[in-house]
Every structure is written in structure tokens, then in C-alpha cells.
Design an enzyme around this catalytic site. Sequence first.
Site, PDB file in Angstrom:
ATOM      1  N   SER A  93       0.813  -1.228   0.000  1.00 25.69           N
ATOM      2  CA  SER A  93       0.000   0.000   0.000  1.00 25.69           C
ATOM      3  C   SER A  93       0.835   1.262   0.000  1.00 25.69           C
ATOM      4  O   SER A  93       0.305   2.365   0.140  1.00 25.69           O
ATOM      5  CB  SER A  93      -0.906   0.032   1.238  1.00 25.69           C
ATOM      6  OG  SER A  93      -1.681  -1.116   1.290  1.00 25.69           O
ATOM      7  N   THR A 195      -0.699   1.564   4.547  1.00 25.73           N
ATOM      8  CA  THR A 195      -0.406   2.994   4.396  1.00 25.73           C
ATOM      9  C   THR A 195       0.193   3.501   5.683  1.00 25.73           C
ATOM     10  O   THR A 195      -0.322   3.211   6.758  1.00 25.73           O
ATOM     11  CB  THR A 195      -1.713   3.761   4.133  1.00 25.73           C
ATOM     12  OG1 THR A 195      -2.100   3.501   2.804  1.00 25.73           O
ATOM     13  CG2 THR A 195      -1.541   5.253   4.318  1.00 25.73           C
ATOM     14  N   THR A 213       1.458   6.852   0.766  1.00 24.76           N
ATOM     15  CA  THR A 213       0.613   5.734   0.352  1.00 24.76           C
ATOM     16  C   THR A 213       0.572   5.578  -1.171  1.00 24.76           C
ATOM     17  O   THR A 213       0.853   6.534  -1.904  1.00 24.76           O
ATOM     18  CB  THR A 213      -0.840   5.960   0.841  1.00 24.76           C
ATOM     19  OG1 THR A 213      -1.621   4.804   0.569  1.00 24.76           O
ATOM     20  CG2 THR A 213      -1.496   7.150   0.166  1.00 24.76           C
ATOM     21  N   ARG A 223      -7.096   9.345  -9.303  1.00 25.62           N
ATOM     22  CA  ARG A 223      -7.703   9.500  -7.972  1.00 25.62           C
ATOM     23  C   ARG A 223      -6.625   9.884  -6.937  1.00 25.62           C
ATOM     24  O   ARG A 223      -5.546   9.328  -6.894  1.00 25.62           O
ATOM     25  CB  ARG A 223      -8.371   8.177  -7.559  1.00 25.62           C
ATOM     26  CG  ARG A 223      -9.048   8.202  -6.186  1.00 25.62           C
ATOM     27  CD  ARG A 223      -8.163   7.656  -5.096  1.00 25.62           C
ATOM     28  NE  ARG A 223      -8.890   7.464  -3.835  1.00 25.62           N
ATOM     29  CZ  ARG A 223      -8.291   7.170  -2.686  1.00 25.62           C
ATOM     30  NH1 ARG A 223      -6.998   7.034  -2.625  1.00 25.62           N
ATOM     31  NH2 ARG A 223      -9.004   7.007  -1.589  1.00 25.62           N
ATOM     32  N   GLY A 225      -6.258  10.486  -2.737  1.00 26.28           N
ATOM     33  CA  GLY A 225      -6.949  10.246  -1.461  1.00 26.28           C
ATOM     34  C   GLY A 225      -6.682  11.340  -0.451  1.00 26.28           C
ATOM     35  O   GLY A 225      -6.347  12.474  -0.801  1.00 26.28           O
ATOM     36  N   ASP A 226      -6.842  10.996   0.810  1.00 31.27           N
ATOM     37  CA  ASP A 226      -6.643  11.960   1.900  1.00 31.27           C
ATOM     38  C   ASP A 226      -5.167  12.158   2.237  1.00 31.27           C
ATOM     39  O   ASP A 226      -4.777  13.185   2.777  1.00 31.27           O
ATOM     40  CB  ASP A 226      -7.368  11.484   3.158  1.00 31.27           C
ATOM     41  CG  ASP A 226      -6.846  10.121   3.622  1.00 31.27           C
ATOM     42  OD1 ASP A 226      -6.634   9.237   2.757  1.00 31.27           O
ATOM     43  OD2 ASP A 226      -6.639   9.935   4.834  1.00 31.27           O
ATOM     44  N   THR A 246      -5.659   6.772   8.371  1.00 30.59           N
ATOM     45  CA  THR A 246      -5.558   5.687   7.417  1.00 30.59           C
ATOM     46  C   THR A 246      -6.965   5.176   7.130  1.00 30.59           C
ATOM     47  O   THR A 246      -7.893   5.471   7.873  1.00 30.59           O
ATOM     48  CB  THR A 246      -4.638   4.560   7.948  1.00 30.59           C
ATOM     49  OG1 THR A 246      -4.525   3.528   6.968  1.00 30.59           O
ATOM     50  CG2 THR A 246      -5.180   3.952   9.225  1.00 30.59           C
ATOM     51  N   GLY A 247      -7.102   4.429   6.040  1.00 25.28           N
ATOM     52  CA  GLY A 247      -8.424   3.932   5.687  1.00 25.28           C
ATOM     53  C   GLY A 247      -8.938   4.603   4.429  1.00 25.28           C
ATOM     54  O   GLY A 247      -8.150   5.096   3.613  1.00 25.28           O
ATOM     55  N   GLY A 249      -9.859   7.168   2.142  1.00 22.84           N
ATOM     56  CA  GLY A 249      -9.567   8.599   2.095  1.00 22.84           C
ATOM     57  C   GLY A 249     -10.783   9.479   1.870  1.00 22.84           C
ATOM     58  O   GLY A 249     -10.893  10.556   2.441  1.00 22.84           O
TER      59      GLY A 249
HETATM   60  C1  SD4 Z   1      -6.269   6.537   0.689  1.00 24.19           C
HETATM   61  N1  SD4 Z   1      -6.080   6.734   3.066  1.00 24.19           N
HETATM   62  O1  SD4 Z   1      -5.660   6.735  -0.351  1.00 24.19           O
HETATM   63  C2  SD4 Z   1      -5.464   6.144   1.915  1.00 24.19           C
HETATM   64  C3  SD4 Z   1      -5.364   4.671   1.977  1.00 24.19           C
HETATM   65  C4  SD4 Z   1      -4.968   4.150   3.308  1.00 24.19           C
HETATM   66  O2  SD4 Z   1      -4.547   2.381   4.687  1.00 24.19           O
HETATM   67  O3  SD4 Z   1      -4.786   4.820   4.276  1.00 24.19           O
HETATM   68  N2  SD4 Z   1      -4.819   2.890   3.482  1.00 24.19           N
HETATM   69  O4  SD4 Z   1      -7.485   6.605   0.770  1.00 24.19           O
END
Ligand code: SD4
Length: 334
Positions: A93, A195, A213, A223, A225-226, A246-247, A249
Site C-alpha cells: 500500500s 499505508t 501511500t 484518484r 486520497g486523503d 488511514t483507511g 480517504g
Molecule cells: C487513501 N487513506 O488513499 C489512503 C489509503 C490508506 O490504509 O490509508 N490505506 O485513501
Amino acid sequence: MKSRRKFLKNTALGTFLLGGSFSLSAINRSRESEKATPDSAVNKTVNKPVVISTWRNLAANQAAWEVLAKNGSALDAVEAGVKIPEADPDDRSVGYGGRPDREGKVSLDACIMDQHSNCGSVAFLEHIKHPISVARMVMEKTPHAMLAGEGALQFALENGFEKENLLTEKSEQEWREWLKKSEYKPVINIENHDTIGMLALDSHGNLSGACTTSGAAYKIRGRVGDSPIIGAGLFVDNEVGAATATGLGEAVIKVAGTHLVVELMRQGHNPQKACELAVERVISKNPDYKDLQVGFIALNKQGECGGYCIHKGFSYAVFDKGNNRAIDSDSAVK
Ligand code: SD4
């Protein structure tokens, strides 16, 4: 709106001047009741240095600790720390070996923030193994905070970074397998497993953070993310504390997640409580929260840590007092 505000102001002031039922201390008291009851005790001894990172990245913490233990800066520590998973082909990741977008191309997001609120970020960056170092260079060598796509790549190449193929054989095989169904469905805690967001407090009492990440696997090309967005994937305020996420975004961006965590700490909540309240906010703004994961970790000026997530399975790693350990995060959904 303007006249309403003027009316309210005049009414309060008028009542106060006339010696009516309002007084300034009453107004202040009512404001006080809106504030959080401070969870962080004042005048606690500061726990420093300390480093905290998302997931079980003990090796990354170790690299950061080596900088901190020599009285190095939190900024150098977090950069050194997150470069470990960036270079690891088995970390699927982050950086090299990260899962590609649905066109089979690896694109990376990263940002970094220091104790002066300086920040640098790269988004949709391809071919560069260490996006965090490019983000730091954006912060230190340009008048900007964020570079994206081709421009970010051009900037990296002009500054001595090497163009590399980041798609490993394993990632490519998995992507080809995915193509058979082409179903985009982030899997909680699995697909987005590694990540890394990292926060550190150095022996000088300064905070910094980094986040890097390859983003959501099999995302639409382009795309972002956050993780490269200051206030979403990472936020640092050296007066208060720092947070990273994390998670999924998209869910973090909706609530400016890490800025929220830091503001909750500013109101007096300790890092744990701040993460819990921010996760509650994510849940309240995402009706589909049962199908998505978000986790926050936080560190305050006293060196206290916290972490919380929506679903079980998230963990984080803390290194302080010479002790590096993984902690299973508590979750909102049990
Ligand atoms: C995202 N937050 O690109 C990141 C992915 C991530 O654990 O944190 N994965 O959305």
C-alpha cells in the site's frame, strides 16, 4: 445576517451596561460550558522523544527512533521512518510494490508537515520510490505546498530523483487477476493494510508528521486520497499536537479528519478521546460506515498517544522510552 449579528451584539452589550441579567462573567461561564472538560492534565512531565505510526510498522518506528535518540529532529525522524515501507516491495500500500490503479499504473500520494506549520505534498506522483522526500523538497525548496501528477514528477526528476518502475511482478499478477472481474470494492483492513502515517515528538519538544501511500488499490486513474491533503491525512500544530489517518480517504476528506483531531486536542481532549470523537464524526457523515474503515492516531505536546478506528483490525505502533510496540486499536463497531 449582518444586522442580526449587530442586534445580538447590541442586545448583549446593552443588557450588560444596564446591569441586567447578563454579565461578562456569565457570558464567559456559558462559553466555558461549551468547551471540553480537559482530559489532558496540565503540567504533566513531557514524554519525549516518542514516535507513533499507523499499523504494525515496527521497522519504520525503529528507523525514526534512531534519529530521535540522537537528538535529531522530528522532521528527519518521520521522513527516515516512512521511507522504510516506501522501499519495501512487500508493503502493498506504499511506494515500491504498491498496488496499481485499474490501468495497472502505480501512483503515489504523500505529505509532510513540520513544527513551523510548513508543509509539502505530492499527489498522483508516478515512478518515484520515495514520494515523502519529494514532498519534503516541495516544502523546503518551492514557494508551494502541493505538486501533482506530471509536474510533481518533473520536479522530482529535476531534483535528482530517479525514475523507476514501481510495479512489482506480484502486484502486476494480482492486478491482472483483479481485471477479470474489475470490481472496485475496498476491503476493510485488507486491501488498504499498510499505508503509513507517522508522528513524532523530538527531544527538543517539537512535533512533525509524514504520511505516504499508493492509495486505494485499483482506483480510477488520477484518484487522489486523503494522504497528501494537509488537514485530511495529516495535520500538525506544534502548540497542540499532531494526527494522521488511514483507511478510506474519501471518508476522511469529508470531515477534514486530522485537522478535526488536532482541534479537539486544542479544546482539551487527550489524543485518545480526540481520535474517538473524530471517528464518531466520520461515522455520522458516512451512512455507509459499516462498509468502510477509517483509523486515526494522534500525539500531543506532552507526548501522549491515542488511536481509534471504526472497525476492529486497525493497529498502530508506538516507540517511547526505548520500547517499540504494536497496539491493537479500540474501535467504534465492536
Ligand atoms: C487513501 N487513506 O488513499 C489512503 C489509503 C490508506 O490504509 O490509508 N490505506 O485513501
